[in-house]
Design a protein around this motif. Structure first.
Motif, short mmCIF file in Angstrom:
data_model
loop_
_atom_site.label_atom_id
_atom_site.label_comp_id
_atom_site.label_asym_id
_atom_site.label_seq_id
_atom_site.Cartn_x
_atom_site.Cartn_y
_atom_site.Cartn_z
N GLN A 33 -2.73 44.88 0.99
CA GLN A 33 -4.08 45.39 1.19
C GLN A 33 -4.12 46.90 1.07
OE1 GLN A 33 -7.17 44.09 1.55
NE2 GLN A 33 -6.05 42.34 0.71
N MET A 34 -5.34 47.43 1.02
CA MET A 34 -5.48 48.87 0.84
C MET A 34 -6.47 49.44 1.84
SD MET A 34 -5.67 50.82 -2.70
CE MET A 34 -5.82 52.57 -2.86
N LEU A 44 -12.82 34.18 5.46
CA LEU A 44 -13.36 32.92 4.94
C LEU A 44 -12.88 32.70 3.50
CD1 LEU A 44 -16.98 33.18 6.34
CD2 LEU A 44 -15.18 31.62 7.07
N TYR A 45 -12.83 33.78 2.73
CA TYR A 45 -12.47 33.63 1.32
C TYR A 45 -11.05 33.12 1.17
CZ TYR A 45 -12.67 34.53 -3.64
OH TYR A 45 -12.67 34.38 -4.99
N HIS A 46 -10.16 33.64 1.99
CA HIS A 46 -8.77 33.20 1.90
C HIS A 46 -8.47 32.02 2.83
CE1 HIS A 46 -7.25 36.19 -0.87
NE2 HIS A 46 -7.95 37.11 -0.24
N GLU A 52 -15.64 38.19 5.53
CA GLU A 52 -15.51 37.84 4.11
C GLU A 52 -14.08 37.50 3.71
OE1 GLU A 52 -16.25 40.88 0.96
OE2 GLU A 52 -17.67 39.40 0.26
N PRO A 53 -13.12 38.41 3.96
CA PRO A 53 -11.74 38.05 3.56
C PRO A 53 -11.20 36.84 4.32
CG PRO A 53 -11.78 40.14 4.79
CD PRO A 53 -13.19 39.78 4.48
N ARG A 57 -10.58 45.55 8.06
CA ARG A 57 -10.67 44.70 6.88
C ARG A 57 -9.30 44.59 6.21
NH1 ARG A 57 -14.50 46.92 2.47
NH2 ARG A 57 -12.95 48.58 2.60
N LEU A 89 -5.00 47.43 -9.48
CA LEU A 89 -6.43 47.74 -9.50
C LEU A 89 -6.79 48.53 -10.74
CD1 LEU A 89 -7.15 48.69 -5.78
CD2 LEU A 89 -7.75 46.60 -6.97
N LEU A 104 -1.27 47.81 -6.73
CA LEU A 104 -2.16 46.70 -6.41
C LEU A 104 -2.82 46.11 -7.65
CD1 LEU A 104 -4.00 47.91 -3.19
CD2 LEU A 104 -2.14 46.29 -3.41
N ARG A 137 -2.96 52.50 -6.69
CA ARG A 137 -3.81 51.50 -7.31
C ARG A 137 -3.06 50.69 -8.37
NH1 ARG A 137 -7.23 55.07 -5.15
NH2 ARG A 137 -9.40 54.47 -4.81
N ARG A 154 -2.74 38.95 -3.49
CA ARG A 154 -3.65 39.98 -2.97
C ARG A 154 -3.82 39.86 -1.46
NH1 ARG A 154 -5.15 43.26 -6.53
NH2 ARG A 154 -5.88 42.75 -8.61
N SER A 209 -7.07 42.24 8.06
CA SER A 209 -7.65 40.93 8.39
C SER A 209 -6.87 39.79 7.75
CB SER A 209 -9.11 40.88 7.95
OG SER A 209 -9.17 40.97 6.54
N THR A 210 -6.33 40.01 6.57
CA THR A 210 -5.67 38.90 5.87
C THR A 210 -4.20 38.79 6.27
OG1 THR A 210 -5.12 40.34 4.01
CG2 THR A 210 -7.18 39.13 3.87
N LYS A 262 -4.40 36.01 -6.89
CA LYS A 262 -5.21 35.88 -5.67
C LYS A 262 -4.37 35.70 -4.40
CE LYS A 262 -8.59 33.04 -3.45
NZ LYS A 262 -9.37 31.80 -3.45
#
Lengths: 558, 311, 297
Positions: free
Chosen positions: A375-376, A400-402, A397-398, A447, A344, A342, A339, A371, A450-451, A368
């Motif tokens: 990923q984790m 669209l957000y990115h 979510e990831p 998830r 966190l 990252l 953590r 990130r 995904s990025t 951002k």
């Protein structure tokens, strides 16, 4: 001599969704002085079967529908409550899985120890206390007189399990039921507890039913093994028969699922990996990283707060394309290290450089885009997914957000991700609670990738899963690492899992890194004392080797 | 533990100071002085009265003076009852209210906890439903409705007990105690049921059963202690509730206790009396909260341990 | 987010998932008592809204010749000593009682949720200080303060809302804060942070939807306790004052004449009790439905 003979035991649970046949007509027997291991994955009914013998299941909804259990000539299933009370804790004692929750937090350990003696042997409190002190010493509690007045929370997990064992054996029972007695414990503590149970069993010549999901543990302790699945015993027999000549499909599947040795060497990957390591610059390098926590439990106004040094001066590099396994026991700071990388958790000092960028100095906005690239994957698939979001929501979510997808392409991209992690496309609108643990972990893996990250930190991603599911997820992770060219920090307490998946291994102990090295050399010739201790404590799922290992351990004077 | 008690007592002091300050200034800014309701009083008389009660001094001086009085345990003279001090009025009403609150608390704790524990032993059976329905009735039937109804039925229709007053007869005290206590009995019943259900599903209860202990030992020795922790924590607030409940019950049954004085003082705008009683009530409530806090910690070895460690 | 999915793009063969809300609604529908509660509350609200149009008599319409009459065909619930229709008065009273219940709860909800979320999300010292303030306020004898406020500032209905709301927000803040704290430790929130989502997105998409359940339950259970508080004050003569009317006020009139005219006490009392029952049943039912683990059966 048969001490316990169970015939056609059938236990049902009546729930809102209908009748669950938790135990569906099983038969087994245990001889005096012998150990029967009942092995199975979660939900196989192995614990329910043993609790049914003493009517310790909640009734309702549970109901013992049929069967007989002859113990010392009496049928336990027909016995009335007062007879059973006399048998429980007196002739048959139980050690439960989680020593943290199984001792009464409001009573002293001494008080809880003497209870069985007072109610079964009808002796005075004073004499009972003397006996309790003796047995506390016998199970390896230091200064037993003093510890009699302590409360359970003043003991560590391993020590509490010793107290549980003392409490179970204090009345000299004929049969001891151990329900996953070491599952909640670290591997070095597990070895101690297993040896203790074994020694006490031999000394008192008692019969043991040993319930476990862990074939490696069972290999060392059992004389006979029964394999359970979905409320049925699919196969039973002497331990060597089951391990070396198991007949049933499921037995074979269980044995095959145990990660053993190094990772499967697919045709070209290992040489490529080594090449990469020499060619590429390190993707991540940590130096002198410290993460300390302040313990505010004593009140935030107090001057002398306790400082917990979760990560204490750790330096580490991860090369592009490698899987670095980070092992350590609970409280070693391995998760905190993950953590901290990252960002966190707030780190105390040190630096984390990811692909040339110093992360510790970045503002949240600058962070951002980084990130997206790291990923984790989390441990508990039950808490790592938002219960109010569908698979689509979670995976979209990831994206669209990115801005990795537009509204037009997002559905197709989510479906592609689902294919990647082996989820049925039809499940796209389902919610996490509608999936099993393994499927949930697939969503979580989806998830994380995904990025299109370069670095993935996997924090005990398989330790909450059953062994067959664990094998599937491990293979999925390996496949994805190769397909997407990922670099991975794989955190685990389970050395065999790490050995199976990692190229290189780092060992953590009390917040410090004690040893790093290429996987196989490290396993065959550990340098640091702690690594040696850790490695010698791992049980192997091979009865012959396991017996030899125990002999070695005794000779080592462990 | 000792340090914990001291620190909690020290924490209570600012709370009390806040109470006194708010009350003092609220009462001072209230429209209409204590004497304005009277018929035309000659200005010189008012002046004399104001001088007598220090109303002519600057307000901060009055405030400090009042604090000084409080430290010495003086609540000052009453506006309404000339010649009598608030201390005397409190001393007159307190024993009666205390007695009433004691009986009510007894009703609440005994009936409430027994019903709750009893219900929790066999959840979702008639043994659970019947006491819990009664508890729901107790919660939905507020004291100002329950009291009059009890009077109507047992006092007026059956004539079993006196309808009002506070004599020596036990009959005088039954209805007020039940009226005041029933709501809290109901609440405690729900609380102790919840607590017991929670505890009885814990792993260590299974351990106790696996040891072959008789069921009553499992319930009373292993279950009750953890199950009643929420109950103990609630006793402080419950006491505060009982005190304010006494306003209503003493009014209904015409009991000459503190609560009735307080309501009368409120209507009469007897400011020193309001001020004094509020501060007095607040002190009691803070004290009882303190007590229930300390007991909650004391019966929980884990919290006790944390205190020792966190020293 | 689900609204933003282009509907046409969702594959036709995708199986429909059951969200936790749908699950809760299914469980609630099986709970007869809770449904009964919901029905009673909805009916009462409807009646309260429509009172000026459907009340059988005028609010101040007296019939001194009639005096206090027991229930009859003309006056279903009887009349009071001035010959005013009891049913009409209870209906008008319900407007005030329900309004106090909802508005004061709304005040408590707003303050409590905001305070609790900030404390829980900020954590550390901010949290410690904010919760210490709540602790101190908890220790204050609020009931007495409300009585005092009513005495000092006169019986002002607006003040009543504020005063009651100011008391009830404390528990709400504690519940929300506890919920947010435990959610923050959940791995899905950490996952959201490591995805780089902004603070506001995390609060909006991951925290709020998951705190809603307990908040709804506690809100439902706060309404009856607020109504009780209002009735209590009105009974003492410190709450609503005539010519406005509330159930507490009607009960206190009923008590004065209960020996001769018991129906004047019984009917308003019954109305209040039934309403409280309905709200409590609904609250309990919602708790069972939204948090199946807490109800343990």
């Amino acid at each position: 001599m048969k001490l316990l003979k169970v015939d056609n035991l059938t236990t049902h649970f009546h729930t809102r969704e209908g009748v669950v046949k938790a135990v569906d007509g099983i038969s087994f027997s245990v001889n005096q002085g012998e150990t029967l291991a009942i092995v199975g994955e979660s939900g196989s009914g192995k614990s329910v079967a043993c609790y049914s013998l003493l009517k310790l299941i909640p009734q309702p909804p549970g109901k013992i529908v049929a069967g007989s259990a002859l113990f010392d000539g009496r049928d336990l299933l027909q016995a009335d409550e007062s007879t059973l009370q006399n048998i429980r804790g007196n002739d048959i004692a139980i050690i439960f899985q989680d020593p943290m929750t199984c001792l009464n937090p409001y009573l002293t350990v001494g008080e809880q120890l003497i209870e069985p003696l007072i109610y079964h042997h009808n002796i005075s409190r004073k004499n009972a206390a003397v006996r309790a002190t003796e047995i506390l010493g016998e199970v390896g509690i230091v200064e037993p007189e003093k510890r009699m007045g302590s409360y359970p929370h003043e003991f560590s997990g391993g020590m509490r399990q010793r107290v549980m064992i003392a409490m179970a054996l204090i009345t000299e029972p004929k049969l001891l039921i151990c329900d996953e007695p070491t599952t909640a414990l670290d591997v070095t503590i597990q070895a101690q507890i297993l040896n203790l149970v074994k020694a006490l069993q031999i000394k008192r010549n008692i019969a043991v039913i040993f319930i476990s999901h862990d074939l490696a543990v069972v290999a060392g302790v059992a004389d006979n093994v029964a394999v359970m699945k979905d409320g049925l015993i699919v196969e039973q027999g002497p331990v060597d028969e089951i391990f070396y000549r198991g007949q049933h499909e499921y037995t074979k599947k269980l044995l095959a699922a145990i990660p053993e040795g190094a990772k499967p060497l697919s045709a070209q990957s290992p040489p490529m990996n080594t090449d990469k390591k020499s060619e590429h610059k390190p993707l991540l390098s940590i130096s002198a990283l410290k993460t300390h926590f302040h313990d505010y439990s004593g009140g935030w106004l107090k001057r002398n707060q306790k400082v917990i040094k979760a990560v204490d001066d750790v330096s580490l590099t991860i090369q592009q394309g490698e899987i670095l396994g980070l092992v350590g026991e609970s409280g070693s700071g391995k998760s905190t290290l993950g953590r901290s990388i990252l960002q966190l958790v707030p780190i105390t000092s040190g630096s984390v450089v990811f692909d040339g960028t110093e992360l510790t100095r970045l503002s949240p906005t600058q962070m951002k885009p980084v990130r997206r690239r790291m990923q984790m994957i989390f441990q508990d698939p039950y808490s790592s997914l938002n219960p109010r979001m569908t698979v689509f929501d979670t995976l979209a979510e990831p994206l669209l957000y990115h801005r990795l997808a537009t509204r037009k392409t997002v559905t197709a991209q989510v479906l592609a991700l689902m294919d990647d992690v082996g989820l049925a496309r039809a499940a796209i609108r389902k919610y996490p609670h509608e999936f099993s643990g393994g499927q949930r972990q697939r969503i979580a893996v989806g998830r994380a990738i995904s990025t299109k990250p370069e670095l993935v930190i996997a924090d005990e991603p398989v330790s909450a899963l059953d062994v067959t599911i664990q094998a599937q997820i491990l293979d999925l992770i390996l496949a994805l690492v190769e397909k997407h060219d990922l670099t991975m920090l794989f955190i685990s307490h389970d050395l065999s899992v790490v050995r199976y998946i990692a190229d290189r291994i780092a060992v953590m102990h009390h917040g410090k890194l004690v040893e790093t090295g290429i996987t196989e050399p490290l396993f065959s010739a550990p340098k640091h004392d702690y690594t040696k201790k850790l490695l010698s404590a791992i049980p192997v799922a091979d009865p012959v080797k396991e017996r030899q290992r125990q002999v070695d351990l005794i000779q080592l004077g462990n | 533990m000792f340090r914990f008690i001291i620190s909690r007592v020290l924490q209570a002091i600012p709370v009390l100071l806040v109470v006194v300050t708010i009350t003092f200034f609220l009462v001072r800014v209230a429209p209409g002085g204590p004497f304005s309701a009277e018929k035309a009083v000659p200005p010189e008389v008012i002046k004399a009265l104001e001088a007598r009660y220090h109303l002519d001094e600057p307000i901060w001086q009055q405030y400090l003076g009042y604090l000084n009085d409080l430290v010495h345990g003086e609540f000052g003279p009453s506006f309404r009852y000339p010649g009598r001090t608030v201390n005397e009025l409190i001393a007159g009403g307190l024993p009666i209210t205390a007695e009433l609150a004691f009986y009510a608390m007894l009703v609440a704790v005994i009936i409430g906890v027994c019903a709750g524990v009893f219900a929790a032993l066999k959840p979702n059976t008639p043994q659970d439903y019947i006491p819990m329905s009664a508890a729901m009735l107790g919660i939905c039937m507020p004291s100002f409705l329950m009291g009059p109804l009890l009077v109507l039925v047992f006092g007026i229709w059956f004539e079993w007990v006196p309808v009002s007053g506070w004599g020596d007869l036990p009959g005088d005290k039954i209805l007020p105690a039940i009226t005041l206590g029933s709501g809290y009995a109901a609440f405690l019943a729900r609380l102790s049921r919840g607590g017991m259900l929670e505890v009885m599903s814990q792993d260590y209860i299974r351990t106790a059963r696996a040891k072959g202990l008789p069921e009553w030992v499992v319930v009373l020795k292993h279950g009750l202690r953890g199950g009643l922790i929420p109950v103990v924590a609630f006793l402080g607030p419950a006491f505060a509730g009982l005190l304010s409940g006494s306003f209503v019950v003493e009014t209904i049954f015409q009991i000459p206790g503190l609560g009735r004085f307080y309501v009368q003082a409120a209507f009469n705008r007897d400011y020193t009396m309001i001020l004094g009683t509020t501060v007095f009530f607040a002190t009691l409530i803070v004290l009882f909260n303190l007590l229930s806090d300390i007991v909650s910690v004391w019966i929980n070895p884990k919290l006790r341990h944390q205190l020792r460690e966190g020293k | 987010m689900s609204s933003s999915i282009p509907a046409a793009e969702i594959l036709e063969y995708a199986e429909k998932g059951t969200s936790l809300w749908q699950d809760a609604w299914i469980r609630l529908r099986k709970n007869t008592l809770a449904l009964f509660g919901l029905g009673v509350i909805l009916t009462l609200c409807l009646i309260a809204l429509m009172t000026p149009f459907i009340a059988p008599y005028g609010y101040e319409e007296q019939n001194l010749l009639l005096g206090a009459a027991p229930p009859s065909a003309e006056h279903w619930l009887g009349t009071d000593i001035f010959g005013r229709d009891m049913l009409t008065r209870i209906m008008y009273g319900s407007r005030v009682s329900l309004m106090v219940g909802f508005i004061a709860t709304g005040v408590a909800l707003a303050i409590g949720v905001l305070w609790g979320t900030i404390a829980g999300y900020a954590g550390g010292r901010v949290d410690a200080v904010m919760m210490r303030i709540v602790d101190i306020l908890y220790a204050l004898p609020f009931m007495i303060f409300i009585v005092l406020l009513m005495v000092v500032f006169g019986r002002n209905i607006l003040l009543l809302f504020l005063a009651i709301g100011a008391v009830e927000w404390l528990t709400m803040a504690r519940i929300v804060r506890g919920q947010v704290l435990s959610l923050r430790r959940q791995e899905f929130v950490e996952a959201a942070v490591s995805l780089g989502l902004s603070r506001w997105t995390i609060i909006r998409r991951h925290l709020i939807p998951n705190t809603l359940g307990p908040v709804i339950v506690y809100t439902t259970l706060t309404i009856p306790s607020v109504m009780l508080l209002e009735a209590f004050l009105s009974f003492l003569g410190l709450g609503i004052q005539p010519p406005q009317s509330s159930w507490g006020l009607l009960i206190s009139y009923g008590v004065e004449t209960m020996e001769e005219y018991p129906w004047l006490l019984l009917f308003p009392g019954l109305t209040l009790s039934i309403t409280l029952f309905a709200l409590n049943f609904l609250g309990d039912g919602l708790r069972d439905a939204l948090d199946p683990k807490a109800s343990r059966d």
